[in-house]
Scaffold this active site. Structure first.
Site, short mmCIF file in Angstrom:
data_model
loop_
_atom_site.label_atom_id
_atom_site.label_comp_id
_atom_site.label_asym_id
_atom_site.label_seq_id
_atom_site.Cartn_x
_atom_site.Cartn_y
_atom_site.Cartn_z
N GLY A 54 0.86 -1.18 0.00
CA GLY A 54 0.00 0.00 0.00
C GLY A 54 0.90 1.23 0.00
N ASP A 222 -1.14 4.55 -6.51
CA ASP A 222 0.27 4.32 -6.19
C ASP A 222 1.14 5.44 -6.71
OD1 ASP A 222 -0.84 1.48 -5.85
OD2 ASP A 222 1.18 1.47 -5.00
O1 MRU Z 1 0.42 -4.17 -4.50
P1 MRU Z 1 -0.17 -3.35 -3.40
O2 MRU Z 1 -1.04 -4.12 -2.47
O3 MRU Z 1 0.88 -2.54 -2.67
O4 MRU Z 1 -1.11 -2.30 -4.15
C1 MRU Z 1 -1.77 -1.33 -3.39
C2 MRU Z 1 -2.69 -0.48 -4.19
O5 MRU Z 1 -2.79 -0.61 -5.38
C3 MRU Z 1 -3.43 0.59 -3.45
O6 MRU Z 1 -4.64 0.87 -4.09
C4 MRU Z 1 -2.58 1.87 -3.41
O7 MRU Z 1 -1.30 1.60 -2.95
C5 MRU Z 1 -3.19 2.90 -2.54
S1 MRU Z 1 -3.13 2.44 -0.83
C6 MRU Z 1 -3.81 3.68 0.09
#
Ligand code: MRU
Length: 330
Positions: A54, A222
């Site tokens: 995240g 991200d």
């Molecule tokens: O692969 P991840 O679980 O790190 O991906 C996370 C996401 O895509 C979230 O939507 C993003 O980081 C926003 S978290 C507030």
């Protein structure tokens, strides 16, 4: 970490004299367990294997990696390079590393970054909740809750703020193949907070929208390019296309630290490719023949024209985002 003791979700990431303590998100929902990283290498493994994930949580983790290196008297530049390379899409990782590097006291700085993240998410949540009506049925993707941040959440924080202000939101949770952050983490958080939620397979979103059962889509990011193109968990772009087709608002909620003004458009955002095992294996069971070719891009980029508004901790940006995001950053 300043967190109300009544918070039903434990702190995602904490610093304690030369140790980083994390909720090990790989164990959820069955097993709420913790893992400790005492070295930069151990922390990088936790990041690469999604024990912590995240974007905002990665920002805090990146800063804590520098604090670990500084605590151990190691080369900070080498640590920074190693940490930033673990996950290329989430710009917060680099942002957290750079903030800790720029500080004379990286340990004090990480404590401030973590506390600030929760404060900013609460502000973002309160602003975004204004966009939700009474009893809104909100479709979300991946996990953008407390577990994706130091605490509270971004897109899920908006829903949480609406719930806390008595607006009775209901959430459609997309399971989020292949790592299932939606079913494993978002459904777990919503259950703990007491927000009504219903899990769907990702491919059910279109028919739910067609049936008039979705009032808006609310997702995180991200990395957001200067023009408002949004990189987020793969599958986000499909939801944006569907939302436009069905005339449903598509909101992105993210702190301003997720906006990368160095990327003029989404085309310059690097998209992380992850191991094929995430797609062909589940719970130790093989889902495809051995040797099947797999393309496991972990993120996609939603063009700004499909985004109704970007909710940040400093205000809500509307199109054209190139201008509104800059204005908020000032
Ligand atoms: O692969 P991840 O679980 O790190 O991906 C996370 C996401 O895509 C979230 O939507 C993003 O980081 C926003 S978290 C507030």
């Amino acid at each position: 970490m300043p967190r109300a003791s009544s918070d039903p979700i434990p702190p995602t990431i904490e610093w304690g004299d030369g140790l980083v303590r994390l909720v090990d998100q790989r164990g959820l929902p069955e097993d709420l367990r913790f893992i400790e990283a005492a070295t930069v290498e151990e922390l990088c493994r936790c990041i690469a294997e999604l024990a912590v994930r995240g974007a905002p949580a990665l920002g805090v983790a990146g800063a804590m990696g520098i604090a670990l290196a500084s605590w151990r008297g190691e080369d900070l530049a080498a640590a920074a390079e190693r940490i930033v390379a673990t996950r290329p899409t989430a710009v917060n990782l680099k942002w957290g590393v750079e903030r800790a590097l720029a500080s004379a006291d990286p340990v004090a700085e990480v404590l401030e970054i973590a506390a600030e993240d929760v404060r900013r998410n609460r502000r973002l949540g309160a602003l975004g909740a204004e966009l939700l009506g009474e009893g809104s049925r909100v479709l979300t993707h991946c996990n953008t809750g407390s577990l994706a941040c130091a605490g509270y959440g971004t897109a899920l924080g908006v829903i949480r703020a609406a719930h806390e202000s008595g607006k009775h939101p209901m959430v459609w949770v997309g399971e989020t193949r292949p790592v299932l952050q939606g079913s494993r983490l978002t459904a777990w958080e919503l259950d703990r907070i007491g927000i009504p939620a219903t899990l769907i397979v990702d491919s059910a979103a279109a028919s739910l929208m067609a049936a008039g059962e979705v009032d808006c889509v609310m997702v995180g990011a991200d990395r957001i390019a200067a023009n408002g193109d949004v990189a987020n968990k793969v599958g986000t772009y499909s939801l944006a296309v569907l939302a436009r087709h069905h005339r449903i608002p598509f909101y992105v909620a993210a702190p301003l630290s997720t906006v990368d003004f160095g990327c003029t458009t989404g085309r310059s955002i690097p998209v992380e490719r992850r191991p094929p095992e995430e797609v062909v294996m589940t719970g130790g069971r093989r889902l495809a023949p051995t040797g099947t070719a797999v393309d496991n891009r972990a993120f996609d980029v939603t063009p700004a024209r499909l985004v109704t508004a970007i909710i940040t901790d400093d205000g809500i940006a509307a199109r054209p985002y190139r201008r509104s995001l800059r204005a908020l950053a000032r």
